[in-house]
Each structure stands twice: as structure tokens, then as C-alpha cells.
Design a protein around this motif. Sequence first.
Motif, short mmCIF file in Angstrom:
data_model
loop_
_atom_site.label_atom_id
_atom_site.label_comp_id
_atom_site.label_asym_id
_atom_site.label_seq_id
_atom_site.Cartn_x
_atom_site.Cartn_y
_atom_site.Cartn_z
N ALA A 113 0.88 -1.18 0.00
CA ALA A 113 0.00 0.00 0.00
C ALA A 113 0.91 1.22 0.00
O ALA A 113 2.11 1.12 0.31
CB ALA A 113 -0.89 0.00 1.24
N SER A 117 -4.45 1.62 -1.40
CA SER A 117 -3.92 0.34 -1.90
C SER A 117 -4.67 -0.18 -3.12
O SER A 117 -4.52 -1.34 -3.50
CB SER A 117 -4.00 -0.71 -0.77
N THR A 119 -6.37 -5.17 8.29
CA THR A 119 -6.83 -5.01 6.90
C THR A 119 -8.31 -4.62 6.86
O THR A 119 -8.72 -3.79 6.05
CB THR A 119 -6.58 -6.34 6.13
N CYS A 131 -8.98 -12.60 11.87
CA CYS A 131 -8.25 -12.73 13.13
C CYS A 131 -8.33 -11.40 13.87
O CYS A 131 -7.75 -10.40 13.43
CB CYS A 131 -6.78 -13.10 12.86
N LYS A 144 -9.21 -8.96 19.85
CA LYS A 144 -9.97 -8.19 20.86
C LYS A 144 -11.37 -7.82 20.39
O LYS A 144 -12.01 -6.94 20.95
CB LYS A 144 -9.18 -6.93 21.23
N VAL A 193 -4.49 -14.11 18.65
CA VAL A 193 -5.03 -15.41 18.22
C VAL A 193 -3.88 -16.40 18.04
O VAL A 193 -2.85 -16.07 17.44
CB VAL A 193 -5.76 -15.22 16.87
N LEU A 223 -2.49 -19.06 16.06
CA LEU A 223 -2.80 -19.50 14.69
C LEU A 223 -2.73 -21.02 14.54
O LEU A 223 -3.49 -21.60 13.78
CB LEU A 223 -1.86 -18.81 13.70
N GLU A 265 -4.85 -13.64 3.01
CA GLU A 265 -4.64 -12.35 2.33
C GLU A 265 -4.23 -11.27 3.32
O GLU A 265 -4.73 -10.15 3.27
CB GLU A 265 -5.91 -11.95 1.56
N GLY A 273 -2.97 -8.54 6.15
CA GLY A 273 -1.73 -7.89 5.78
C GLY A 273 -0.43 -8.42 6.40
O GLY A 273 -0.36 -9.57 6.85
N1 LIG Z 1 -1.55 -5.76 -1.28
C1 LIG Z 1 -1.93 -6.79 -0.56
O1 LIG Z 1 -1.73 -7.95 -0.96
C2 LIG Z 1 -2.58 -6.57 0.78
C3 LIG Z 1 -3.35 -7.59 1.35
C4 LIG Z 1 -3.90 -7.37 2.60
C5 LIG Z 1 -3.66 -6.17 3.27
N2 LIG Z 1 -2.94 -5.21 2.67
C6 LIG Z 1 -2.64 -3.94 3.39
O2 LIG Z 1 -2.10 -4.27 4.65
C7 LIG Z 1 -2.38 -3.22 5.56
C8 LIG Z 1 -2.88 -3.80 6.86
O3 LIG Z 1 -1.88 -4.62 7.39
P1 LIG Z 1 -1.73 -4.82 8.96
O4 LIG Z 1 -0.45 -5.53 9.15
O5 LIG Z 1 -1.98 -3.53 9.67
O6 LIG Z 1 -2.98 -5.73 9.31
P2 LIG Z 1 -3.33 -7.28 9.34
O7 LIG Z 1 -2.12 -8.12 9.23
O8 LIG Z 1 -4.45 -7.49 8.40
O9 LIG Z 1 -3.94 -7.39 10.80
C9 LIG Z 1 -3.08 -7.32 11.91
C10 LIG Z 1 -3.89 -7.47 13.17
O10 LIG Z 1 -4.44 -8.80 13.21
C11 LIG Z 1 -4.66 -9.12 14.56
N3 LIG Z 1 -4.18 -10.45 14.85
C12 LIG Z 1 -4.89 -11.42 15.48
N4 LIG Z 1 -4.15 -12.49 15.67
C13 LIG Z 1 -2.93 -12.24 15.17
C14 LIG Z 1 -1.73 -12.98 15.12
N5 LIG Z 1 -1.64 -14.22 15.59
N6 LIG Z 1 -0.68 -12.40 14.55
C15 LIG Z 1 -0.75 -11.16 14.04
N7 LIG Z 1 -1.85 -10.41 14.06
C16 LIG Z 1 -2.95 -10.94 14.65
C17 LIG Z 1 -3.88 -8.10 15.40
O11 LIG Z 1 -4.80 -7.21 15.99
P3 LIG Z 1 -5.45 -7.62 17.40
O12 LIG Z 1 -4.31 -7.78 18.37
O13 LIG Z 1 -6.38 -6.56 17.75
O14 LIG Z 1 -6.12 -8.90 17.13
C18 LIG Z 1 -3.04 -7.37 14.40
O15 LIG Z 1 -2.80 -6.03 14.73
C19 LIG Z 1 -3.38 -2.31 4.88
O16 LIG Z 1 -2.72 -1.16 4.43
C20 LIG Z 1 -3.86 -3.13 3.69
O17 LIG Z 1 -4.20 -2.32 2.58
C21 LIG Z 1 -2.40 -5.37 1.45
#
Ligand SMILES: NC(=O)c1ccc[n+]([C@@H]2O[C@H](COP(=O)([O-])OP(=O)(O)OC[C@H]3O[C@@H](n4cnc5c(N)ncnc54)[C@H](OP(=O)(O)O)[C@@H]3O)[C@@H](O)[C@H]2O)c1
Length: 265
Positions: free
Chosen positions: A62, A68, A96, A119, A122, A175, A177, A195, A197
Motif C-alpha cells: 500500500a 492500496s 486489513t 483474526c 480483541k 489469536v 494460529l 490475504e 496484511g
Molecule cells: N496488497 C496486498 O496484498 C494486501 C493484502 C492485505 C492487506 N494489505 C494492506 O495491509 C495493511 C494492513 O496490514 P496490517 O499488518 O496492519 O494488518 P493485518 O495483518 O491485516 O492485521 C493485523 C492485526 O491482526 C490481529 N491479529 C490477530 N491475531 C494475530 C496474530 N496471531 N498475529 C498477528 N496479528 C494478529 C492483530 O490485531 P489484534 O491484536 O487486535 O487482534 C493485528 O494487529 C493495509 O494497508 C492493507 O491495505 C495489502
Amino acid sequence: MDSNPLVAGKGVQILREHGIEVETGILEAECLKLNEVFYHYIKEKTPFVVMKYAMTLDGKIACATGDSKWVTGEAARKQVHEMRNRYKGIMAGIGTVLADDPLLNCRIPGGVDPIRIICDSKLRIPVDSQIVKTAQEIQTIVVCTQDTLEHEGKKAQMLNDIGIQIIAAGAGESVDLKELMVLLGAQGIDSILLEGGGTLNASALKAGIVNKVYAYIAGKLVGGQDARSPVEGNGIEKMRDAVQLSEITIDKVGEDICICGYPIS
Ligand SMILES: NC(=O)c1ccc[n+]([C@@H]2O[C@H](COP(=O)([O-])OP(=O)(O)OC[C@H]3O[C@@H](n4cnc5c(N)ncnc54)[C@H](OP(=O)(O)O)[C@@H]3O)[C@@H](O)[C@H]2O)c1
């Protein structure tokens, strides 16, 4: 040979008993790959997990602003929807959902929507998110921790009333996994398209649950040190500890390329 212990070798035995010459193991690796989901699921009883992401040539998923849409072109995006049709579930992190408010459905004619698995340790998922708003039409699972289930019972019940299944996996901060894969496997979910992030992708690799990787790469450069990347977390300390892919293939998909491989465990 069928690796299902209930049937393995029995068909071969019956044919041989009837005087039919049977050879096994021909093009074994190629044949196993044709049925990789089945073979994994029947043996491990957990879903075959396919991590997919789309990034720019400089490794961003992104822009630094969060925009993105879209990293790759139409042909690559169509392939992704074919994957969403092929695999039983699709999994993303709450990050995401909060950033993109995605539907995570399958948008090809006649396609089947995968079961959406979020996932969300909270239970932060907004009730006005697209995922929650469409939960009555598309099967949806939100995964939290045991602790959250005990303390956020009201929200869990509300989501449940809308038709969302709530699963608790793990007693820690996030969580678990590995535990989640066992629970989803027991529910008959044989395959998951992951998918991301980057935060969830990093955890999935660390937990060793990723079986296959598809990296779509667009010939674009966006820059920005704050722009997100496909695998985040803390990373590894030494290059020799990197997750190595085997059996790598490289394909041109429209104006993008797709690199696919299998993490060596
Ligand atoms: N281009 C692509 O292929 C693509 C695909 C998807 C996303 N994206 C981009 O990725 C970005 C978001 O990424 P992100 O890293 O912030 O979010 P993410 O990986 O989608 O979500 C992360 C959140 O998931 C929760 N989670 C629950 N269990 C987990 C575990 N075992 N390990 C890690 N996380 C866990 C956590 O919040 P809690 O602690 O509250 O549960 C964590 O903060 C956005 O900008 C989106 O546009 C791009």
C-alpha cells in the motif's frame, strides 16, 4: 497412491488380485501437486494455507497514505478471484478490515464465496464494516482470544446474533494460529487463502502454518518508508534464517509477474 489411510493401497490391491498389472509412483511429484490440498488435509487434518499478496517492485503493499487500490492489474486480480473460488476459506487480520473495509468475496461469474475468517483478538471489528453487514449472505468467522470472549461477551453475542461464528483460539494476547488451524480443520475447512496484511502474514510464517506462497509483483515503485510491506512483524536476525521457498515458478500475468513457491519447513 491415495494417502487417505482408509483407502491407501486398497484399490491397487484389488486390481492386482484380479490380474491387472499396476504401476505406482509414476510422475508422483506432479500428481501430488494436482491434489495438494487434499493430501495435506487428509494427513494433517488442518487447512492447506496459501499466502497471497500483491506488492510493488519496491516491496510495498500500500502507499504510505494507506491507499492500496490497486497494486496489480486486472489479470492478476482475476487470478486472485479464481483462488477465492478454489479455496474453502479466506483469512485476513483486523488491521486489513480497519484499513480497507474489504468484502473478501469472490467476484467471478458463478464463483463461490470463501468462508471469511478474520483474526481479531480483541473483537474490534466495526459493526458497520462490510464484513459484518454481509455476514448473513456470506459465511463469516471472527476469531478472538479466550480472554476476549470472557470479557467481551456482549459484543460476541451481538455478532453471533447477526450470523457470525465466534471462535476463541489461544489464551495469550493474540489469536493462536496453530490452534486456530486445528479448530478450522475440525470444521471441515481444508484450505485457506491468507490475504494478510503484513502483521498477520509474519505471524503465520512464524507459526509455520503457510504451505504455499503466491507473490504478485507489479512493475511500480511507490516509495515511502512508512508504506506497508507484505511480511512485517520483527523479522529475522540473520539472512540464513529466512523462510526459503522451493519449487519456485515465475509467470507473467498481464502486466505483472507472479512468483510461487513452497516454504521449506
Ligand atoms: N496488497 C496486498 O496484498 C494486501 C493484502 C492485505 C492487506 N494489505 C494492506 O495491509 C495493511 C494492513 O496490514 P496490517 O499488518 O496492519 O494488518 P493485518 O495483518 O491485516 O492485521 C493485523 C492485526 O491482526 C490481529 N491479529 C490477530 N491475531 C494475530 C496474530 N496471531 N498475529 C498477528 N496479528 C494478529 C492483530 O490485531 P489484534 O491484536 O487486535 O487482534 C493485528 O494487529 C493495509 O494497508 C492493507 O491495505 C495489502
